[in-house]
Scaffold this active site. Structure first.
Site, PDB file in Angstrom:
ATOM      1  N   LEU A  26      -9.023   6.377 -11.551  1.00 11.69           N
ATOM      2  CA  LEU A  26      -8.255   5.141 -11.396  1.00 11.69           C
ATOM      3  C   LEU A  26      -9.275   4.034 -11.157  1.00 11.69           C
ATOM      4  O   LEU A  26     -10.240   4.229 -10.411  1.00 11.69           O
ATOM      5  CB  LEU A  26      -7.293   5.229 -10.202  1.00 11.69           C
ATOM      6  CG  LEU A  26      -6.139   6.232 -10.315  1.00 11.69           C
ATOM      7  CD1 LEU A  26      -5.355   6.280  -9.005  1.00 11.69           C
ATOM      8  CD2 LEU A  26      -5.215   5.884 -11.470  1.00 11.69           C
ATOM      9  N   ASP A  27      -9.081   2.872 -11.783  1.00 10.02           N
ATOM     10  CA  ASP A  27     -10.084   1.826 -11.598  1.00 10.02           C
ATOM     11  C   ASP A  27     -10.020   1.272 -10.174  1.00 10.02           C
ATOM     12  O   ASP A  27      -9.080   1.543  -9.418  1.00 10.02           O
ATOM     13  CB  ASP A  27      -9.966   0.733 -12.669  1.00 10.02           C
ATOM     14  CG  ASP A  27      -8.726  -0.126 -12.540  1.00 10.02           C
ATOM     15  OD1 ASP A  27      -8.483  -0.640 -11.433  1.00 10.02           O
ATOM     16  OD2 ASP A  27      -8.005  -0.308 -13.540  1.00 10.02           O
ATOM     17  N   VAL A  28     -11.025   0.518  -9.812  1.00  6.87           N
ATOM     18  CA  VAL A  28     -11.201   0.099  -8.417  1.00  6.87           C
ATOM     19  C   VAL A  28     -10.008  -0.688  -7.889  1.00  6.87           C
ATOM     20  O   VAL A  28      -9.682  -0.612  -6.692  1.00  6.87           O
ATOM     21  CB  VAL A  28     -12.517  -0.707  -8.267  1.00  6.87           C
ATOM     22  CG1 VAL A  28     -12.439  -2.029  -9.021  1.00  6.87           C
ATOM     23  CG2 VAL A  28     -12.877  -0.922  -6.806  1.00  6.87           C
TER      24      VAL A  28
END
Length: 290
Positions: free
Chosen positions: A109-111
């Site tokens: 999952l991106d930041v």
């Protein structure tokens, strides 16, 4: 029976099969003193010596290993990497420590995205769950900023062209909100980089909040705080294994850990009881002496 080296290492939790193939190709793995090649097969025996970067590692036969899976509530701001040169927090920081294995993230999952992130000790399971050919559903709750009309929803369902190829939501459902701030629940069957955000951006709409709420039929557990984790039970673990055509497990660490906690609680209760009896006896003795 011999097995492919990357499968043995993935099962032992030393990375996903794709990661392990990369380190084998880089010449970082040796078997009984010889540099391994991609495609090598090994038979797991007590005398087998496998090293990664010169370090002797532990591998066991398939039947000896218990597949473990965690559901983690990733907060925004954490990176999906083991180590960050800048010292920023990562999703691995809060996970329980393991002996002889390590946690492997099932995708990323991106930041700026929060929500459900699965981890497992079985690299083969992680690899299959991530692979696009398996078409495992991922569901997201998305808050968008911008005008959303029927034409845009139709494009998102039928497919739009992204820089890495066409993409579309499998399902898209309005779930609340007013004006230009609205919530939708969407599903995908692949995990391309920032795919949910890029799909919305392709129709001129910005994503202001993104939460993964389900992976396959495993939901983000109710009541789990951000940064918290819970271990899946045997039925949930076997659901994931059967979903990607892996043999079911026959035992789970969850029951073992519950038994340990129960024993610990009983020990504490007995210790408290003994302490009370001793203290009571002392008080009683003190009164008699007076």
């Amino acid at each position: 029976m011999s097995e492919k080296l990357q499968k043995v290492l993935a099962r032992a939790g030393h990375g996903s099969r794709r990661e392990i193939e990369s380190i084998i190709e880089a010449g970082r793995v040796s078997v009984d003193g010889k540099i391994a090649k991609l495609g090598d097969r090994v038979e797991v025996t007590p005398g087998l010596k496998i090293r990664i970067d010169g370090h002797l590692i532990s591998v066991r036969e398939s039947a000896e290993q218990i597949c473990r899976v965690l559901a983690y509530y990733k907060p925004e701001g954490e990176l999906c990497t083991r180590n960050d040169p800048e010292g920023r927090p990562t999703v691995f920081d809060r996970l329980p420590k393991l002996r002889g294995a390590r946690w492997i993230a099932v995708g990323r999952l991106d930041v700026n995205t929060c929500g459900l992130l699965l981890f497992t000790t079985d690299g083969e399971l992680a690899n299959r769950l991530m692979h696009p050919s398996r078409e495992v559903e991922r569901e997201y709750a998305v808050r968008v900023f911008g005008q959303v009309d029927d034409a845009k929803l139709r494009d998102l369902s039928r497919g739009v062209q992204l820089e890495d190829g066409p993409a579309a939501f499998k399902t898209i459902k309005f779930s609340g909100g007013e004006g230009i701030n609205q919530w939708y629940n969407v599903t995908l069957t692949e995990g391309r980089n920032r795919e949910v955000r890029r799909l919305w951006e392709a129709v001129g709409v910005q994503v202001s909040r993104l939460i993964r709420v389900r992976y396959g039929d495993i939901p983000l557990p109710k009541g789990l705080p951000r940064g918290g984790w819970t271990e899946l039970d045997l039925a949930q673990t076997n659901y994931l294994r059967e979903l990607v055509e892996l043999p079911p497990e026959t035992s789970s660490k969850v029951a073992v850990e519950k038994d340990r906690r129960r024993m610990k609680a009983n020990q504490i209760r007995r210790a408290v009881k003994r302490h009370s009896q001793v203290s009571g006896g002392r008080r009683s003795g003190g009164r008699n002496n007076g």
